[in-house]
Design a protein around this motif. Structure first.
Motif, PDB file in Angstrom:
ATOM      1  N   HIS A   1       0.828  -1.210   0.000  1.00  0.00           N
ATOM      2  CA  HIS A   1       0.000   0.000   0.000  1.00  0.00           C
ATOM      3  C   HIS A   1       0.865   1.264   0.000  1.00  0.00           C
ATOM      4  CE1 HIS A   1       1.143  -0.806   4.093  1.00  0.00           C
ATOM      5  NE2 HIS A   1       0.706   0.370   4.492  1.00  0.00           N
TER       6      HIS A   1
ATOM      7  N   ALA B   1      -6.646   2.197   6.599  1.00  0.00           N
ATOM      8  CA  ALA B   1      -7.911   1.460   6.722  1.00  0.00           C
ATOM      9  C   ALA B   1      -8.300   1.317   8.193  1.00  0.00           C
ATOM     10  CB  ALA B   1      -7.761   0.087   6.077  1.00  0.00           C
ATOM     11  N   GLN B   2      -9.610   1.272   8.442  1.00  0.00           N
ATOM     12  CA  GLN B   2     -10.124   1.155   9.817  1.00  0.00           C
ATOM     13  C   GLN B   2      -9.496  -0.030  10.543  1.00  0.00           C
ATOM     14  OE1 GLN B   2     -12.120   3.539  10.731  1.00  0.00           O
ATOM     15  NE2 GLN B   2     -12.289   2.841  12.831  1.00  0.00           N
TER      16      GLN B   2
ATOM     17  N   GLU C   1      -1.832   4.110  -0.525  1.00  0.00           N
ATOM     18  CA  GLU C   1      -2.330   4.910   0.600  1.00  0.00           C
ATOM     19  C   GLU C   1      -1.358   6.018   0.963  1.00  0.00           C
ATOM     20  OE1 GLU C   1      -3.578   2.538   3.966  1.00  0.00           O
ATOM     21  OE2 GLU C   1      -4.502   1.076   2.631  1.00  0.00           O
TER      22      GLU C   1
END
Ligand SMILES: CC(C)(COP(=O)(O)OP(=O)(O)OC[C@H]1O[C@@H](n2cnc3c(N)ncnc32)[C@H](O)[C@@H]1OP(=O)(O)O)[C@@H](O)C(=O)NCCC(=O)NCCS
Length: 182
Positions: free
Chosen positions: A88, A174-175, A122
């Motif tokens: 990512h 991400a959560q 990300e």
């Protein structure tokens, strides 16, 4: 100047620009890209280019070219970090032919490469010589922040240079991920 995607025909110009750094470092020891002790072979470059081209073709990487007078004079690539659990994270590389520097090409390349990196990575990281003031200012102006410095992390001809790492967050983690959620 035209900013466009990577094409097969860009290979010779990109190799010329890269190989020229090995001459440039003789007169400018501050050249801000880490170089091998020996100039790589043409065959090495074919492998490097084919791997980049394939990665772009598969949608895993971003590569943007600046074209002047019908020839590639600079490129910016963002490739996935090679760590198996770091895909990512994009790793950015940037190079502009010496003759074409300080004309806004580096900035234009980065703006397009970062736009294309959104949704793919990300975050984007890069490393820069602490002595490379122009590059550091450029990166900071585009939102990169320094997250670490390895003092004396580079050694060129017996002289040590601090190596800095910078990052640009493109989307929130991400959560459930990250130490702040532990
Ligand atoms: C670093 C590099 C990619 C920048 O590309 P570039 O096309 O020269 O950069 P730009 O013309 O877009 O300039 C970017 C900023 O740096 C400044 N700058 C660049 N070169 C400069 C110079 N010689 N003198 C003064 N300012 C300069 C510009 O003012 C510009 O800021 P601005 O947009 O606020 O005016 C290019 O110089 C290069 O390829 N250098 C050798 C390899 C290298 O160091 N790569 C980076 C590895 S981390």
């Amino acid at each position: 100047m035209r900013i466009r995607g990577l094409e097969w025909k860009d290979f010779p110009a990109m190799v010329d620009t890269y190989f020229a750094l090995y001459d440039e470092v003789q007169t400018d020891p501050e050249v801000g890209i880490s170089l091998f002790p020996q100039k790589p072979s043409f065959a090495d470059e074919i492998e490097w280019f084919a791997s980049l081209f394939r990665s772009v073709h598969e949608g895993a990487a971003v590569a943007v070219i600046a074209e002047e007078e019908g020839r590639a004079v600079g490129h910016c690539a963002v490739r996935p970090n090679s760590g198996p659990e770091s895909r990512h994270v994009g790793v950015l590389g940037l190079l502009v032919d010496q003759k074409w520097r300080a004309k806004g090409i580096g900035r234009a390349l980065m703006i397009e490469a970062l736009a294309q990196s959104r949704g793919k990575f990300e975050m984007v990281e890069l490393s820069v010589f602490a002595t490379n003031a122009h590059a550091r200012r450029l990166y900071e102006s585009l939102g990169f922040r320094r997250w670490g410095t390895l003092p004396n992390g580079l050694r060129r001809n017996g002289r040590y240079i601090d190596h800095e790492w910078m990052v640009l967050q493109l989307s929130p983690p991400a959560q459930g991920a990250g130490p702040s959620n532990r």
